[in-house]
Design a protein around this motif. Sequence first.
Motif, PDB file in Angstrom:
ATOM      1  N   GLU A   1     -25.156  33.804  -3.381  1.00 57.66           N
ATOM      2  CA  GLU A   1     -25.485  33.148  -4.609  1.00 57.66           C
ATOM      3  C   GLU A   1     -25.725  31.747  -4.491  1.00 57.66           C
ATOM      4  O   GLU A   1     -24.919  31.077  -3.656  1.00 57.66           O
TER       5      GLU A   1
ATOM      6  N   ILE B   1     -20.956  42.022  -7.446  1.00 57.20           N
ATOM      7  CA  ILE B   1     -21.946  40.839  -7.429  1.00 57.20           C
ATOM      8  C   ILE B   1     -20.899  39.538  -7.138  1.00 57.20           C
ATOM      9  O   ILE B   1     -21.422  38.708  -6.315  1.00 57.20           O
TER      10      ILE B   1
ATOM     11  N   PHE C   1     -28.059  41.745  -4.357  1.00 56.28           N
ATOM     12  CA  PHE C   1     -26.763  41.731  -3.966  1.00 56.28           C
ATOM     13  C   PHE C   1     -26.230  43.031  -3.306  1.00 56.28           C
ATOM     14  O   PHE C   1     -25.220  43.252  -2.797  1.00 56.28           O
TER      15      PHE C   1
END
Lengths: 621, 353
Positions: A450, B200, B291
């Motif tokens: 991320e 996630i 992911f």
Amino acid sequence: MRSTLSGSRLGGALGRSALVLCVAGLSFGVVGQAAALDIPGVVWETNDTDPPIGDPSAAKGGTFYDYITSYPLTLRLVGPNSNDAFAGWNRSFSMNMSLILRHPTTDRYIPCMATHWSIQPDHKTVYYKLDPDAKWSDGQPVTADDYLFTNEMMRSEHIVDPYYNQYWADHFEAVEKLDDYTIKIVGLYESWRPMEDFGMFPLPRHSTQLGPDWVEQANLVPGVVQGPYVISEAVSGQYVVFSRIKGWWGEDKRYFKGMYNVDKIHLKVISDVNAAFDFFKKGEISHYTVTSARRWATELDFPAVKNGWVHKKRLFVDWPQGLYGFAMNLEQPIFRNKDFRKAIQYTFDFDELNNKLMFGAYYRMASCFEGSEYTNPRLKPYGFDPRKAREHLRAAGFTKRGRDGIFVDEYGQRAAFTFTYGSKSLERHFTVVKQKFRRLGIDMVLQLLEPGTAFERGLERQYELTLMSRTTNFYPSPKQYFGSVFKKTTNNNNIWSFGTARTDSLIDIFEKDMDRGNRIRAMAAIDSIVQDEAFYVPFWRGPYIRFLYWDYVRWPAFYLPKRTEQYLDWQVFWVDEARNTRLAEAMKNGTSLGEDLEVDADPYGVKARLESGDNTSVLGQ
Amino acid sequence: MWKFQLDPVTAKRFQRFRRIKRGYIALLVLATLTGLSLFADFIANRRAIFVWHQGKAYFPTFTFHTMAEFGQKDEFGFDDLEADYVTLKATLKEKGGGFVVMPIVPHDPYEPDFNYPEPPPNPPDSRHLFGTDSQGRDVFARLLYGFRISIFFALSLVLVGQTIGTTIGALQGFLAGKFDLFSQRFIEIWSSLPFLYVVIVISTFVRPSFWMLVVILGMFQWIGITFYMRTEVYREKTREYALAARSFGASRRQLIFRHLLPNCITPLVTFTPFAVVAAISTLTGLDYLGFGLPAPTPSWGEMIDQALQSENRTKIWLAIAPFSALLLTLFLVTLIGESIREAFDPKQYARYE
């Protein structure tokens, strides 16, 4: 892209990034000298001989349509949420005009809110004479008190803005009023660019109620401004309109002639840049900046372009690019070996990426101060060279191929590392790089995280190879990236953990030496050392603005000034009503105005210079 | 070991399933495809299946051979890079001295093909029957390897999940009492965790591998089946045959696995195909969101992500391939599931009025 310590907020603090100033060591060819006006020992300087920033023959009037991707959370320019895309427009149009400007084409100081200035020999103190014509949008004059107020407000906890609080605490010693139109600003340290480091904008004392509830109160109220535009309409979630102030005080000033031409700027909220492209094609917005190389290469042959109703331009500008490329962590065993690092440099094939994935639209970088006057002009990128890569791999001990084709050294260590990144949109580039590395015997394991986590991993040095992406100001800031003082700790921009006594002394020269030549030599030396140490693999840049506009929008012959980061930095465009009528007519009848075939514009010779292999930016003209 | 004996009713149900044509055919097709995908390396690969070169035989599918072994050199003069079998095939054909057997599709799912004047993605042509993706990789090869990963991921996940779920559910039903009470409360809490978000969150710290993803998703996969197994066992354990077995001195283990479970198999069998559907969708979804499995693993989700990029909105072949493959697979599994459900339906001859 995450901005750094020297990111866009700083631009805000000093006016805006493009309006920020300048070099003390610069020789001012045509600086007018006024007599000492009222302070003994102070020699006033001004500049009334440079060309205007825009085109003085520009017509006034008309409406210009553009878009913002989200409706602003606030109309304030200070405090929470005040750094979104809309704030860029807001700063650019209405507020935060600095005391003086650096002329965006000649690079010399020019008057803005102040008509005269005087830098003192202590390299800390600057005197300014304010322009007595300057008025707030409510008619009140802008005076020295407004600067004292800025100094108060930026230090106040009521603005809930730690960034500005810190900036003020780090830079300003005192702001003093000598009379209503004369101020003295004293910085906290010696600087060779005191007008940039200690620059300031006025804030209206008379219309600001600074108190614990200021953030709430000022949230959605258009402020009283010193700039040429005020917010005249704002419909939540739909659009914001800026209107030009009739008889704005700066209208006839030398450097503003030909700027701020349109009467209204209508910003529609369009949340998606692709949707905005469709809005542009329909004619609902006047201008569209093309950021995708694929779109530029393949989607711009729609009828309006063929008919000459829409123009497409690629304007080469001279604006520095920050650090952008692979960063190796020198704390990781595999990258401690310089030969291995060099092998990576020679294995990275920019030309393949550029030609096969990016339509050949970009230029390779070599320097870590790319596009600034501090670039080392003798630096050439490593370039793809598998033979040299192989030599360095061998020297690093990787002599034989393992069973999977990846090199191993005599201890059985594989030529393998993990690449940590947060940018999914670049993943397709990285898989191509991975395949190339693999073929040549190096295993690069891809690890997409991320974006925030990937960024933090970089700052904390929890990675082997990562993607470094930082914006820059007009002046590079080498210390945060290469200062050895940051090696001891993490959470800083020295993400490779590099720094030697030698580079520290060179950085010191850049920060403190008042002689520009010395600084340039020191930075060139840093540049060479960094390249030789090979822990940074510079990527590419596009030193241009690619944009589309409808035929009724007109530009000066040079389109935009040389120091332009985005087109809204300097409003030199105007709307031509006659052409608007002609365009409407042509569109109604479906007639062609003749396709504009001149796509590339290179008024500053940037393209020519890049193609001759020179990456530097030349200061002044 | 215990003998897992199907009771005659269940055996009959399986026979009934075989008679439901659409489900049975779907099962055969899916089994064939799955079987074939095991041999993907022989179907789509840049490495040859077999090389006969100067009197020596090579089977390079799973081994690395250098160019030197076949007298090749690249444009930089290196001969220790991986051999180029497509070129080798052409050279040997021309000059003799051996032959090369290439897979039907001479592309692997990783290597970009940049031999086009236009940057990728390039539309389908004779070289790439399904076109190339935005990195110039063969879409068919990625589809094939992506299928293998999807289906085996789904089967592993379902196997892990259903095994745990069945065991826990059966124990709940069998032991009842405090164990049932507390484990049921735990399940209620656990099942309220949004598993996609958990994955996630974990993925932001580490890029998961195949097995890690199986374990993470398996932690949530088992919940669904426990409810059914629990009630089944609750009901079955009070039946006469269970009491009889107990009175004959059957151990707990024997009782559960030999007597109870074979009679509780209905929900397990009927829910499993739908669990497979869910597992495939989950992996695809995770890959789509970025992911899932790390790049450049061939994956349908990643292909769909590419297809939906705005810059690829005119590149229709990027969308057709993964969407039809996904549709077909889910359709087949659903057909199987429907048929099993029908075959196991106790109200076979019920009439609704």
